[in-house]
Enzyme design. Sequence first.
Site, PDB file in Angstrom:
ATOM      1  N   ARG A 135      -7.820  -4.195  -3.472  1.00 22.91           N
ATOM      2  CA  ARG A 135      -7.315  -2.992  -4.139  1.00 22.91           C
ATOM      3  C   ARG A 135      -8.273  -2.646  -5.284  1.00 22.91           C
ATOM      4  O   ARG A 135      -8.039  -2.986  -6.447  1.00 22.91           O
ATOM      5  CB  ARG A 135      -5.895  -3.227  -4.644  1.00 22.91           C
ATOM      6  CG  ARG A 135      -4.942  -3.602  -3.530  1.00 22.91           C
ATOM      7  CD  ARG A 135      -3.509  -3.785  -3.999  1.00 22.91           C
ATOM      8  NE  ARG A 135      -2.728  -4.415  -2.946  1.00 22.91           N
ATOM      9  CZ  ARG A 135      -2.245  -3.798  -1.873  1.00 22.91           C
ATOM     10  NH1 ARG A 135      -2.451  -2.495  -1.736  1.00 22.91           N
ATOM     11  NH2 ARG A 135      -1.563  -4.449  -0.954  1.00 22.91           N
ATOM     12  N   CYS A 177       0.831  -1.210   0.000  1.00 24.54           N
ATOM     13  CA  CYS A 177       0.000   0.000   0.000  1.00 24.54           C
ATOM     14  C   CYS A 177       0.865   1.259   0.000  1.00 24.54           C
ATOM     15  O   CYS A 177       0.538   2.255  -0.653  1.00 24.54           O
ATOM     16  CB  CYS A 177      -0.934   0.007   1.206  1.00 24.54           C
ATOM     17  SG  CYS A 177      -2.108  -1.364   1.230  1.00 24.54           S
TER      18      CYS A 177
END
Length: 216
Positions: free
Chosen positions: A121, A46
Amino acid sequence: MVVIGEKFPEVEVKTTHGVIKLPDYFTKQGKWFILFSHPADFTPVCTTEFYGMQKRVEEFRKLGVEPIGLSVDQVFSHIKWIEWIKDNLSVEIDFPVIADDRGELAEKLGMIPSGATITARAVFVVDDKGIIRAIVYYPAEVGRDWDEILRLVKALKISTEKGVALPHKWPNNELIGDKVIVPPASTIEEKKQREEAKAKGEIECYDWWFCYKKLE
């Protein structure tokens, strides 16, 4: 769960830039936006994604597109993580990040995989009228390619403005390069028009249903 072509749900969200209303926050400015979720703050993949987005954020903004992040972390976690990125990677995250700590918006948008408690995601591309134009999902273990998302946004905006379609790997397609596809004829009259346009050199065709031209 929402799908492409639907209106983005009207919601009020808590972010690192304060409370905002979606999609109005962006659409009232005449802007598109990219809502992207990440599994968790203070995680390696991330962090690389946020770094990568910030490095490309001006390219998105030149297209009239704003990014906004989301995870099920609380806002103080977002703030500390953003500070860590600035202090350690010398990049200042300047776009808002939603603190969806109850997971309500993530659930509504279908961002949480089956059996999971954190988001995948996901990427939602929403136009200036609040319509969802694209949805992309990556699993937690694979980071996104922002250059591909940038290509997607460019292609969507061109398609919207010019009424054309974009081929595989545009603008580097193996068959037609950076040219764009003329929508296939849907009537006999349109087929004749395609053939006339080809005869005039206005378009090129492999066949009447597969025509293309330079982007004007």
